[in-house]
Scaffold this motif. Sequence first.
Motif, PDB file in Angstrom:
ATOM      1  N   PRO A  94       0.833  -1.208   0.000  1.00  0.00           N
ATOM      2  CA  PRO A  94       0.000   0.000   0.000  1.00  0.00           C
ATOM      3  C   PRO A  94       0.869   1.261   0.000  1.00  0.00           C
ATOM      4  CG  PRO A  94       0.019  -0.990   2.181  1.00  0.00           C
ATOM      5  CD  PRO A  94       0.762  -1.933   1.274  1.00  0.00           C
ATOM      6  N   PRO A  95       0.387   2.348  -0.585  1.00  0.00           N
ATOM      7  CA  PRO A  95       1.195   3.572  -0.698  1.00  0.00           C
ATOM      8  C   PRO A  95       1.419   4.303   0.616  1.00  0.00           C
ATOM      9  CG  PRO A  95      -1.009   3.947  -1.540  1.00  0.00           C
ATOM     10  CD  PRO A  95      -0.908   2.478  -1.241  1.00  0.00           C
ATOM     11  N   GLY A  96       0.601   4.045   1.637  1.00  0.00           N
ATOM     12  CA  GLY A  96       0.686   4.802   2.882  1.00  0.00           C
ATOM     13  C   GLY A  96       1.653   4.263   3.906  1.00  0.00           C
ATOM     14  N   ILE A  97       2.585   3.422   3.500  1.00  0.00           N
ATOM     15  CA  ILE A  97       3.594   2.928   4.448  1.00  0.00           C
ATOM     16  C   ILE A  97       4.483   4.080   4.908  1.00  0.00           C
ATOM     17  CG2 ILE A  97       5.662   1.498   4.658  1.00  0.00           C
ATOM     18  CD1 ILE A  97       4.272  -0.576   2.907  1.00  0.00           C
ATOM     19  N   PHE A  98       4.787   5.000   3.984  1.00  0.00           N
ATOM     20  CA  PHE A  98       5.619   6.152   4.319  1.00  0.00           C
ATOM     21  C   PHE A  98       4.745   7.387   4.463  1.00  0.00           C
ATOM     22  CE2 PHE A  98       8.550   3.333   1.990  1.00  0.00           C
ATOM     23  CZ  PHE A  98       9.525   3.183   2.972  1.00  0.00           C
ATOM     24  N   PRO A  99       5.136   8.339   5.334  1.00  0.00           N
ATOM     25  CA  PRO A  99       4.350   9.565   5.520  1.00  0.00           C
ATOM     26  C   PRO A  99       4.476  10.505   4.324  1.00  0.00           C
ATOM     27  CG  PRO A  99       6.385   9.684   6.773  1.00  0.00           C
ATOM     28  CD  PRO A  99       6.324   8.304   6.182  1.00  0.00           C
ATOM     29  N   ASP A 100       3.749  11.611   4.382  1.00  0.00           N
ATOM     30  CA  ASP A 100       3.692  12.557   3.267  1.00  0.00           C
ATOM     31  C   ASP A 100       4.911  13.461   3.153  1.00  0.00           C
ATOM     32  OD1 ASP A 100       3.285  14.177   5.476  1.00  0.00           O
ATOM     33  OD2 ASP A 100       1.492  15.151   4.684  1.00  0.00           O
ATOM     34  N   THR A 101       5.920  13.266   3.976  1.00  0.00           N
ATOM     35  CA  THR A 101       7.081  14.162   3.970  1.00  0.00           C
ATOM     36  C   THR A 101       8.280  13.590   3.221  1.00  0.00           C
ATOM     37  OG1 THR A 101       7.789  13.260   6.097  1.00  0.00           O
ATOM     38  CG2 THR A 101       6.424  15.256   6.153  1.00  0.00           C
ATOM     39  N   VAL A 102       8.058  12.628   2.336  1.00  0.00           N
ATOM     40  CA  VAL A 102       9.162  12.065   1.550  1.00  0.00           C
ATOM     41  C   VAL A 102       9.668  13.133   0.587  1.00  0.00           C
ATOM     42  CG1 VAL A 102       9.805  10.324  -0.166  1.00  0.00           C
ATOM     43  CG2 VAL A 102       8.313   9.697   1.747  1.00  0.00           C
ATOM     44  N   THR A 103      10.968  13.415   0.655  1.00  0.00           N
ATOM     45  CA  THR A 103      11.564  14.408  -0.236  1.00  0.00           C
ATOM     46  C   THR A 103      12.252  13.756  -1.427  1.00  0.00           C
ATOM     47  OG1 THR A 103      13.587  14.440   1.097  1.00  0.00           O
ATOM     48  CG2 THR A 103      11.888  16.093   1.610  1.00  0.00           C
ATOM     49  N   SER A 104      12.780  12.530  -1.227  1.00  0.00           N
ATOM     50  CA  SER A 104      13.432  11.814  -2.314  1.00  0.00           C
ATOM     51  C   SER A 104      13.557  10.347  -1.932  1.00  0.00           C
ATOM     52  CB  SER A 104      14.818  12.398  -2.610  1.00  0.00           C
ATOM     53  OG  SER A 104      15.671  12.222  -1.499  1.00  0.00           O
ATOM     54  N   PHE A 105      13.837   9.542  -2.942  1.00  0.00           N
ATOM     55  CA  PHE A 105      14.101   8.132  -2.688  1.00  0.00           C
ATOM     56  C   PHE A 105      14.972   7.604  -3.803  1.00  0.00           C
ATOM     57  CE2 PHE A 105      10.756   7.730  -5.748  1.00  0.00           C
ATOM     58  CZ  PHE A 105      10.954   6.504  -6.376  1.00  0.00           C
ATOM     59  N   SER A 106      15.650   6.493  -3.513  1.00  0.00           N
ATOM     60  CA  SER A 106      16.398   5.805  -4.555  1.00  0.00           C
ATOM     61  C   SER A 106      16.120   4.318  -4.418  1.00  0.00           C
ATOM     62  CB  SER A 106      17.894   6.097  -4.457  1.00  0.00           C
ATOM     63  OG  SER A 106      18.413   5.574  -3.252  1.00  0.00           O
ATOM     64  N   LEU A 107      16.043   3.657  -5.565  1.00  0.00           N
ATOM     65  CA  LEU A 107      15.774   2.234  -5.618  1.00  0.00           C
ATOM     66  C   LEU A 107      16.705   1.636  -6.651  1.00  0.00           C
ATOM     67  CD1 LEU A 107      14.038  -0.213  -4.819  1.00  0.00           C
ATOM     68  CD2 LEU A 107      12.405   0.483  -6.588  1.00  0.00           C
ATOM     69  N   SER A 108      17.578   0.750  -6.207  1.00  0.00           N
ATOM     70  CA  SER A 108      18.528   0.149  -7.138  1.00  0.00           C
ATOM     71  C   SER A 108      17.977  -1.152  -7.706  1.00  0.00           C
ATOM     72  CB  SER A 108      19.871  -0.091  -6.441  1.00  0.00           C
ATOM     73  OG  SER A 108      19.718  -1.051  -5.427  1.00  0.00           O
ATOM     74  N   ALA A 109      18.655  -1.673  -8.702  1.00  0.00           N
ATOM     75  CA  ALA A 109      18.205  -2.881  -9.393  1.00  0.00           C
ATOM     76  C   ALA A 109      18.130  -4.087  -8.466  1.00  0.00           C
ATOM     77  CB  ALA A 109      19.129  -3.186 -10.574  1.00  0.00           C
ATOM     78  N   ASP A 110      18.951  -4.116  -7.401  1.00  0.00           N
ATOM     79  CA  ASP A 110      18.903  -5.242  -6.467  1.00  0.00           C
ATOM     80  C   ASP A 110      17.844  -5.069  -5.380  1.00  0.00           C
ATOM     81  OD1 ASP A 110      20.058  -3.320  -4.846  1.00  0.00           O
ATOM     82  OD2 ASP A 110      21.746  -4.552  -4.224  1.00  0.00           O
ATOM     83  N   GLY A 111      17.065  -3.972  -5.440  1.00  0.00           N
ATOM     84  CA  GLY A 111      15.991  -3.733  -4.484  1.00  0.00           C
ATOM     85  C   GLY A 111      16.383  -2.865  -3.310  1.00  0.00           C
ATOM     86  N   ALA A 112      17.639  -2.437  -3.237  1.00  0.00           N
ATOM     87  CA  ALA A 112      18.066  -1.561  -2.138  1.00  0.00           C
ATOM     88  C   ALA A 112      17.295  -0.238  -2.233  1.00  0.00           C
ATOM     89  CB  ALA A 112      19.563  -1.308  -2.196  1.00  0.00           C
TER      90      ALA A 112
END
Length: 174
Positions: A45-63
């Motif tokens: 579900p999308p609500g696992i993280f709060p509304d204050t996310v400024t950035s994220f990174s997701l690598s090919a291995d899932g990190a």
Amino acid sequence: MVFSLPLSLLLLLSTATATAAATSAEAPSSGNTTIYDILPLYGLPPGIFPDTVTSFSLSADGALSVNLSGPCQVDFDYLVSYDPTITGFLHYGSLIGLSGIQARRFLIWFDVDRIKVDLPPPSNYIYFDVGWITRKLEVDQFLTVHSCKSSCRLSSTVNRAFQQAKDFFTGPFW
């Protein structure tokens, strides 16, 4: 002994895996993609993280690394606290090896190691693993993105204790 899965289940799993793999390759470079867009592609579900996310990174291995504008808390069935940076690994149906998320039970804070849902989606429950304990919560409360509250754990605890004492002494029995 050979086990066989129904063709429809195999197609569903292969489509989900292909979508997840394509997303993990595209996520860091796409400026318009948000973590709230990515999580449902992984069955979460999308609500696992709060509304204050400024950035994220997701690598090919899932990190996965998620940056918030600051520490905060969200009230679900349990009070959940988020550090400014949350790290872990995103897999279909789960976030594992988490760092930066804590859940409070009574007055004790526990590190959340893993968040998972039942597969195949849709799931009715989401599970928070805190050490060897698993807490089952209704997934409905994670379908929307929640706003952060103050992150001061001590003042939050004191305020809640004060409110409970006040409610006790001013409640319907007095």
